[in-house]
Design an enzyme around this catalytic site. Structure first.
Site, PDB file in Angstrom:
ATOM      1  N   GLU A 132       8.706   0.633   1.148  1.00  0.00           N
ATOM      2  CA  GLU A 132       7.475   0.135   1.343  1.00  0.00           C
ATOM      3  C   GLU A 132       7.255  -0.497   2.615  1.00  0.00           C
ATOM      4  O   GLU A 132       7.693  -1.592   3.123  1.00  0.00           O
ATOM      5  CB  GLU A 132       7.197  -1.285   0.243  1.00  0.00           C
ATOM      6  CG  GLU A 132       5.958  -1.723   0.693  1.00  0.00           C
ATOM      7  CD  GLU A 132       5.526  -2.816  -0.313  1.00  0.00           C
ATOM      8  OE1 GLU A 132       6.491  -3.397  -1.157  1.00  0.00           O
ATOM      9  OE2 GLU A 132       4.421  -3.425  -0.348  1.00  0.00           O
ATOM     10  N   LYS A 161       6.021   3.655  -1.003  1.00  0.00           N
ATOM     11  CA  LYS A 161       4.545   2.480  -1.482  1.00  0.00           C
ATOM     12  C   LYS A 161       4.237   2.135  -0.124  1.00  0.00           C
ATOM     13  O   LYS A 161       4.516   1.221   0.698  1.00  0.00           O
ATOM     14  CB  LYS A 161       5.423   1.398  -2.019  1.00  0.00           C
ATOM     15  CG  LYS A 161       4.474   0.254  -2.272  1.00  0.00           C
ATOM     16  CD  LYS A 161       4.953  -0.820  -3.265  1.00  0.00           C
ATOM     17  CE  LYS A 161       3.926  -1.935  -3.507  1.00  0.00           C
ATOM     18  NZ  LYS A 161       4.136  -2.910  -4.573  1.00  0.00           N
ATOM     19  N   GLY A 183      -2.492  -4.947  -0.804  1.00  0.00           N
ATOM     20  CA  GLY A 183      -2.642  -5.446   0.384  1.00  0.00           C
ATOM     21  C   GLY A 183      -3.656  -6.398   0.673  1.00  0.00           C
ATOM     22  O   GLY A 183      -3.846  -6.828   1.858  1.00  0.00           O
ATOM     23  N   GLY A 213      -0.199  -5.642  -6.753  1.00  0.00           N
ATOM     24  CA  GLY A 213       0.223  -7.028  -7.068  1.00  0.00           C
ATOM     25  C   GLY A 213      -1.040  -7.600  -7.444  1.00  0.00           C
ATOM     26  O   GLY A 213      -1.592  -7.752  -8.438  1.00  0.00           O
TER      27      GLY A 213
HETATM   28  P1  13P Z   1      -0.066  -6.316  -3.275  1.00  0.00           P
HETATM   29  O1  13P Z   1      -0.802  -5.159  -3.992  1.00  0.00           O
HETATM   30  O2  13P Z   1      -0.663  -7.722  -3.604  1.00  0.00           O
HETATM   31  O3  13P Z   1      -0.273  -5.757  -1.682  1.00  0.00           O
HETATM   32  O4  13P Z   1       1.491  -6.500  -3.580  1.00  0.00           O
HETATM   33  C1  13P Z   1       2.249  -5.329  -3.645  1.00  0.00           C
HETATM   34  C2  13P Z   1       3.607  -5.566  -3.374  1.00  0.00           C
HETATM   35  O5  13P Z   1       4.637  -5.469  -4.151  1.00  0.00           O
HETATM   36  C3  13P Z   1       3.801  -6.065  -2.007  1.00  0.00           C
HETATM   37  O6  13P Z   1       5.254  -6.088  -1.730  1.00  0.00           O
END
Ligand code: 13P
Length: 343
Positions: free
Chosen positions: A177, A219, A262, A291
């Site tokens: 990521e 990611k 994000g 997330g």
């Molecule tokens: P967000 O989708 O809230 O950006 O979180 C994803 C995630 O795992 C960040 O490391």
């Protein structure tokens, strides 16, 4: 896990129509989220909230995997079933965040490096025993005046590659990521340029550390206007620019790309993914690993009260379903109302 199994897990994580729920907030991050709904950040509240998420009926239809935090991987559902076993029973792969968070990068003001390589092989071995099938490591690239520096991009790419190699050697599929933050007033052009440089460096480092591309999931962030940029690119432009950048930089051997949200709004994150899959024609599956964009509605509905659990679960189910449709190229904004929840 042998290499065949790693390939199978990687493909299962990005099966079309399903995506990943990132529920791996560190204690500090979940505390911030709980503050927003005035809930005290106790271990039992953290457990109860994750229990709510993971016992949502039908979640496995749209969710292929859940990323957990160290504490959560060791916790249990109300009936005593460990979370990892509960998820596995529902055909959801348990995963684990293995990075130790970001620190200031020496000699690079305003920039971050992700730590956590020391002792990682040993931690991976324990996580495998606890039932984890995949791992996550998040690198952060900040756009600002004169940044990101190549020092920051290459240091983070190297750490991502070392992490990915350690995971694969230890039997976990790594989620790689590299997040280009949307904070700031930069244009979408600048985001595209930085994302392209970041992804090129990341894949060069992965090759350098002998990481098997077939056994990982990327990611990335989307190519998007900075949050405070006066001119916000529309959904179609974000989709076209993101695909163009990924095609330039991501080898076809990678089975799938699962985007982070994000800080995008729930529906915009879904619309962007849906638009990319409508365009299609990519060598990799395009899905989500959200997330905030999956949990936000659910968290707001819950407010820490057992009486709101059903409402919170239906909010999560709805977002998972919308994103599942987006990943299959079948999302239309009208479906938000059609399948809407009371939440
Ligand atoms: P967000 O989708 O809230 O950006 O979180 C994803 C995630 O795992 C960040 O490391």
């Amino acid at each position: 896990m042998n290499t065949n199994e790693l390939a199978n897990v990687a493909r299962a994580m990005v099966a079309s129509g399903r995506g990943i729920l990132a529920a791996d907030e560190s204690t500090g991050t979940i505390e911030k989220r709980f503050k927003g709904i005035s809930v005290e950040c106790t271990e039992e509240n953290r457990r109860a909230y994750r229990d709510l998420l993971f016992t949502t009926k039908g979640l496995g239809e749209f969710i292929s995997g859940v990323i957990l935090y160290d504490e959560t991987l060791r916790q249990k559902s109300a009936d005593g079933t460990p979370f990892a076993a509960l998820l596995a029973k529902n055909n959801i792969l348990p995963g684990i965040k293995v990075d130790a968070g970001t620190k200031d990068l020496a000699f690079c003001p305003g920039e971050k490096i992700t730590e956590g390589l020391d002792g990682l092989a040993k931690r991976c071995a324990e996580y495998v025993k606890l039932g984890a099938k995949f791992a996550k490591w998040r690198a952060v690239i900040t756009i600002g005046e004169g940044i990101p520096s190549m020092a920051c991009i290459t240091a983070n790419a190297h750490a991502l590659a070392r992490y990915a190699a350690i995971c694969q050697a230890g039997g976990l599929v790594p989620i790689v990521e590299p997040e280009v933050l949307m904070d700031g007033d930069h244009t979408i052009d600048r985001c595209e340029e930085v994302t392209e440089r970041t992804l090129r460096a990341t894949f060069a480092a992965l090759a350098g550390q002998r990481v098997a591309l077939e056994h990982m999931v990327l990611k990335p962030s989307m190519v998007i206007s900075g949050k405070d940029c006066a001119k916000q690119a529309g959904v179609q432009e974000v989709a076209v620019r993101t695909l163009q950048t990924l095609k330039r930089t991501v080898p076809a051997a990678v089975p799938g790309i699962a985007f982070l949200s994000g800080g995008q709004s729930d529906e915009l994150a879904t619309a962007h993914l849906g638009a990319m899959n409508k365009i299609g024609g990519t060598p990799w599956v395009l899905t989500f690993s959200y997330g905030r964009a999956l949990q936000h509605a659910s968290l707001s509905a819950w407010k820490g009260s057992a009486a709101n659990v059903a409402k919170a679960q239906s909010a999560l189910h709805h977002r998972a379903r919308m994103n599942g449709l987006a990943s299959a190229g079948q999302y239309r904004p009208e479906l938000e109302k059609e399948f809407g929840t009371a939440a």
